[in-house]
Write a protein that holds these residues in place. Sequence first.
Motif, mmCIF file in Angstrom:
data_model
loop_
_atom_site.group_PDB
_atom_site.id
_atom_site.type_symbol
_atom_site.label_atom_id
_atom_site.label_comp_id
_atom_site.label_asym_id
_atom_site.label_seq_id
_atom_site.Cartn_x
_atom_site.Cartn_y
_atom_site.Cartn_z
ATOM 1 N N SER A 177 -1.700 -9.281 -3.645
ATOM 2 C CA SER A 177 -2.175 -7.926 -3.223
ATOM 3 C C SER A 177 -1.427 -6.564 -4.038
ATOM 4 O O SER A 177 -2.889 -5.956 -4.419
ATOM 5 C CB SER A 177 -1.339 -7.242 -1.253
ATOM 6 N N TRP A 178 -0.658 -6.715 -4.512
ATOM 7 C CA TRP A 178 -0.659 -5.002 -5.649
ATOM 8 C C TRP A 178 -1.870 -5.413 -6.826
ATOM 9 O O TRP A 178 -2.356 -4.480 -7.008
ATOM 10 C CB TRP A 178 0.964 -5.564 -6.441
ATOM 11 N N GLN A 179 -2.079 -6.458 -7.095
ATOM 12 C CA GLN A 179 -3.105 -6.764 -8.439
ATOM 13 C C GLN A 179 -4.702 -6.209 -7.883
ATOM 14 O O GLN A 179 -5.228 -4.887 -8.038
ATOM 15 C CB GLN A 179 -3.006 -7.899 -8.880
ATOM 16 N N VAL A 180 -5.314 -6.324 -6.453
ATOM 17 C CA VAL A 180 -6.330 -6.461 -5.966
ATOM 18 C C VAL A 180 -6.379 -4.461 -5.346
ATOM 19 O O VAL A 180 -7.325 -3.992 -6.110
ATOM 20 C CB VAL A 180 -6.194 -7.692 -4.745
ATOM 21 N N TYR A 181 -5.216 -4.273 -4.650
ATOM 22 C CA TYR A 181 -5.163 -2.749 -4.417
ATOM 23 C C TYR A 181 -5.041 -1.913 -5.869
ATOM 24 O O TYR A 181 -5.552 -1.347 -5.697
ATOM 25 C CB TYR A 181 -3.623 -2.136 -4.242
ATOM 26 N N HIS A 182 -4.908 -1.784 -6.802
ATOM 27 C CA HIS A 182 -4.869 -1.602 -8.335
ATOM 28 C C HIS A 182 -6.017 -1.908 -8.770
ATOM 29 O O HIS A 182 -6.572 -1.010 -9.459
ATOM 30 C CB HIS A 182 -3.640 -2.065 -8.843
ATOM 31 N N LEU A 183 -6.914 -3.119 -8.154
ATOM 32 C CA LEU A 183 -7.774 -2.873 -9.420
ATOM 33 C C LEU A 183 -8.935 -2.301 -7.854
ATOM 34 O O LEU A 183 -9.802 -1.727 -8.908
ATOM 35 C CB LEU A 183 -8.392 -4.678 -9.085
ATOM 36 N N VAL A 184 -8.642 -2.065 -6.779
ATOM 37 C CA VAL A 184 -9.410 -1.347 -6.224
ATOM 38 C C VAL A 184 -9.453 0.250 -6.781
ATOM 39 O O VAL A 184 -10.355 0.751 -6.942
ATOM 40 C CB VAL A 184 -9.303 -1.416 -4.459
ATOM 41 N N GLY A 185 -8.327 0.572 -7.299
ATOM 42 C CA GLY A 185 -8.120 2.613 -7.562
ATOM 43 C C GLY A 185 -8.487 2.279 -8.768
ATOM 44 O O GLY A 185 -9.506 3.207 -8.420
ATOM 45 N N SER B 294 0.681 -1.064 -0.056
ATOM 46 C CA SER B 294 0.027 -0.244 0.122
ATOM 47 C C SER B 294 0.993 0.850 0.211
ATOM 48 O O SER B 294 0.672 1.981 -0.333
ATOM 49 C CB SER B 294 -0.512 -0.287 1.188
#
Lengths: 174, 262
Positions: free
Chosen positions: A33-41, A5
Amino acid sequence: MEKISQLMDGDLDAYEADALLKRLKSDASLRESWQVYHLVGDALRQEHGLTGRIAARVSERLEQEPTVMGPRFTASRRVVRYAMSAAAGAAGLAVVAWLALGGLPVNVTSQQLAGTPDAAAVAQQAMVESVTAQSTALAAETDAVDEYLLAHRSVSDFRTMQGTPPYVRPVASE
Amino acid sequence: MRGELTQSRRCHWQQLHVFGGAARVYSLTLARPRSVTRNHTRTIVNPYDSRFFVGPSNVSQRGMSDREVDQLLVERAQRGDRRAFELLVTKYQRKLSRLLSRFIRDSAEVEDVAQEAFIKAYRALPSFRGESAFYTWLYRIGINTAKNYLVSLGRRAPTTTEFDNDEAEDFEDAALLREVNTPESELLTKEIAATVNRTVEALPEELRTAIVLREIEGLSYEEIAEAMNCPIGTVRSRIFRAREQISEQLKPLLDVGKDKRW
């Protein structure tokens, strides 16, 4: 996961970021986490196509691609700079050592430099003869100066010798 | 949208903000802004006031910019780390797709062109000098790939003046976007969007505000700390917790655990 994050938000320094990127290479959970966090954004920003199929397809294609060869313009710059400095230093030392060992006559001409080994030997012999003649001339000149000084010692002012008290006479010259 | 929030930050106690057009409305409560300017020069009101925690020692000046993080990933990829390049693909796949969808209508074609652009970028990595941002460079490759694709089909290719580098750096014209998803991907996209929106709405207010200010407004931790009147460490923690909570809701929709990308 909090480091991921922070990395996304530019909150890690270069050392931390580099260390985390090394871990990302081998840690699947961090990559997730990198993938899902970017998906969230992207979802919050209502980006186009949230399915992420492009990344999956590119990943498959990359398996068939030859590995990219090393950096040519970025990280290697420092290495190249240091290597050039070291090479320049070594070259300088080599030249000095070569000259100290008599590798190059001082008065050699460019024609001699371009000449054959025989020409170089002749030039070196000529230089030796020249130096011998100069030494003989210098010795004769020194004798003449000594005679002159002895002849005029009575008018010389020894008291003005720097660092010598005025009452001290240079007896040795008498 | 950016202007609305900026304007609201000039006010004292705030109000409702609308993000993402009419589709999404997030209610944010922001704290009273202090005498702080964008370049982080601060007027010290009372250094002994325990509430006055934002000072030089708390200002994060160590962080790498987005471009610098990208450069690190590029350098790793240039040394043969494919995973690093995949992280860049994950990061920019939707942004590049949005760019391409401005002049390629069909979603399948957009995906094909985007994929080709990424592969071309990977092959050209050794020539990337880092003189421009990675996305600017990728943007140019994407535009050229799209041009070639359209020309090969006998369609009109975009002119070089239709897009410029400023757009590549800050591509915000949402009004020009088109929904070009295929039925199946559109369904998944809608599910993901609905889950994210639902979860964001259910977040505690401080988490919701922090994540929206970060992801939609693009504010830095320092700016969010100023807006929310809390320490930077708290901002960092709130954003992380918000991401984690949204991620937990998303994972059932995604094929996770097998290092898949979506």
